[in-house]
Design a protein around this motif. Structure first.
Motif, short mmCIF file in Angstrom:
data_model
loop_
_atom_site.label_atom_id
_atom_site.label_comp_id
_atom_site.label_asym_id
_atom_site.label_seq_id
_atom_site.Cartn_x
_atom_site.Cartn_y
_atom_site.Cartn_z
N GLU A 74 38.24 4.89 53.17
CA GLU A 74 37.38 5.02 54.34
C GLU A 74 36.20 4.05 54.35
O GLU A 74 35.44 4.03 55.32
CB GLU A 74 36.84 6.46 54.42
N GLU B 120 31.57 12.93 61.52
CA GLU B 120 31.18 11.76 60.73
C GLU B 120 30.05 12.10 59.77
O GLU B 120 30.09 11.75 58.58
CB GLU B 120 30.77 10.60 61.64
N GLY C 137 42.73 13.17 54.70
CA GLY C 137 41.96 12.00 55.09
C GLY C 137 41.02 12.35 56.22
O GLY C 137 41.06 13.44 56.79
N PHE C 138 40.15 11.39 56.55
CA PHE C 138 39.14 11.67 57.58
C PHE C 138 39.76 11.81 58.97
O PHE C 138 39.50 12.77 59.68
CB PHE C 138 38.09 10.56 57.61
N ALA C 139 40.59 10.86 59.37
CA ALA C 139 41.09 10.82 60.75
C ALA C 139 41.93 12.04 61.09
O ALA C 139 41.84 12.57 62.20
CB ALA C 139 41.88 9.53 60.97
N PHE D 163 39.39 16.95 53.76
CA PHE D 163 39.36 15.48 53.75
C PHE D 163 40.23 14.92 52.62
O PHE D 163 40.89 13.89 52.80
CB PHE D 163 37.92 14.99 53.59
N PHE E 173 31.27 14.35 56.98
CA PHE E 173 32.00 13.58 55.98
C PHE E 173 31.05 12.87 55.02
O PHE E 173 31.20 12.95 53.79
CB PHE E 173 32.90 12.56 56.68
N LEU F 1 39.64 8.39 48.33
CA LEU F 1 39.20 8.63 49.71
C LEU F 1 38.10 7.66 50.11
O LEU F 1 38.12 7.10 51.22
CB LEU F 1 38.71 10.07 49.85
N HIS G 236 35.62 1.94 57.41
CA HIS G 236 35.12 2.63 58.60
C HIS G 236 33.73 3.22 58.39
O HIS G 236 33.03 3.52 59.36
CB HIS G 236 36.09 3.74 58.99
N PHE G 237 33.34 3.41 57.12
CA PHE G 237 32.03 3.98 56.81
C PHE G 237 31.32 3.09 55.81
O PHE G 237 31.31 3.36 54.60
CB PHE G 237 32.19 5.39 56.21
#
Length: 276
Positions: free
Chosen positions: A184, A121, A93-95, A89, A124, A180, A187-188
């Motif tokens: 994110e 998800e 990154g996450f995606a 990650f 993460f 990070l 989105h989170f």
């Protein structure tokens, strides 16, 4: 006459039955296709272990609610998965990080990751949560070393400021995790839960300042606000200048920020001597 015309019984009775049967078979086929489509979508959304009835438990650590791993399993494997996931990650990154990549880095199967963490998800969020818990424990140790037994207030605050500043600027992993989380957070939103209303490290520093207030060394009507001010003066300035650890800062610049910040804090919060 046509064959149909010469067989009125078939026209009146046989044909409608045939049509009805065909319609029934077509409707049944459509329902089966729709059902298969729903099952496929559900499996895709929930991962390979969707067909197994599993219990999802929730835990709250540092104010963040995250579902516990679906299966506890081996602590060694969980540690390997978390370590590999954090590395992936932070790099991509996450995606852009795939579960296949994490599984390869951890030396486990993709199915094991789904069994332990349900989906990418939840993995993460668990990784960020564990990293935050580790950082909170390290910060508590820092407070014990620098503000545990205070005899010289300014010297103690300078020791705290210097060590905390180097943690902020000189720890690549900590800085990368913070970047990070910022990237994110949209989105989170769960990432913000542990920081509302106050994150654990902030509360821990506030408790130390409150204790210094009880000793008569500081005048802190609101320890939470005082902790925020100290953090901004000795750490946030450096975070901004270094772009959260991405740009290097010299020792002289770090020292000046810390000294200036502590002096400003003491001007605001040091107990004033009583004047006759």
């Amino acid at each position: 006459m046509s064959a149909v015309g010469s067989s009125p019984g078939v026209e009146r009775h046989g044909t409608p039955h045939i049509v009805s049967a065909r319609k029934a078979r077509a409707a049944l086929h459509d329902r089966r296709v729709a059902l298969r489509r729903v099952v496929t979508i559900a499996r895709h959304q929930r991962g390979p272990s969707a067909g197994v009835c599993q219990r999802r438990e929730c835990s709250t650590v540092g104010g963040t609610t995250v579902r516990r791993p679906v299966r506890q399993g081996s602590p060694v494997k969980r540690a390997a998965i978390v370590g590999a996931a954090l590395e992936a990650f932070l790099q991509e990154g996450f995606a852009r990080t795939s579960v296949d990549t994490i599984a390869t880095k951890a030396g486990v199967s993709k199915r094991t990751i789904y069994d332990y963490y349900l989906d990418k998800e939840q993995l993460f969020l668990s990784v960020i949560q564990e990293a935050g818990a580790t950082q909170s424990a390290e910060f508590a140790d820092l407070l014990d070393r620098t503000l545990g037994q205070v005899h010289d207030l300014e010297a103690a605050l300078l020791a705290f400021g210097r060590e905390f500043a180097h943690t902020v600027v000189r720890c690549p992993e900590r800085s990368a995790i913070r970047r990070l989380m910022i990237a994110e957070a949209v989105h989170f939103p769960e990432l913000l839960d542990g920081r509302r209303p106050v994150e654990p490290a902030h509360r821990a520093l506030a408790a130390r300042l409150a204790r210094l207030g009880e000793q008569g060394l500081l005048d802190v009507p609101d320890p939470i606000v005082a902790a925020e001010h100290l953090g901004v003066l000795v750490a946030s300035v450096l975070s901004e200048r270094s772009l959260f650890g991405a740009a290097p800062l010299g020792e002289g610049e770090i020292e000046k920020v810390v000294v200036d910040g502590v002096k400003a804090f003491l001007r605001a919060y040091r107990t004033k001597p009583d004047t006759p």
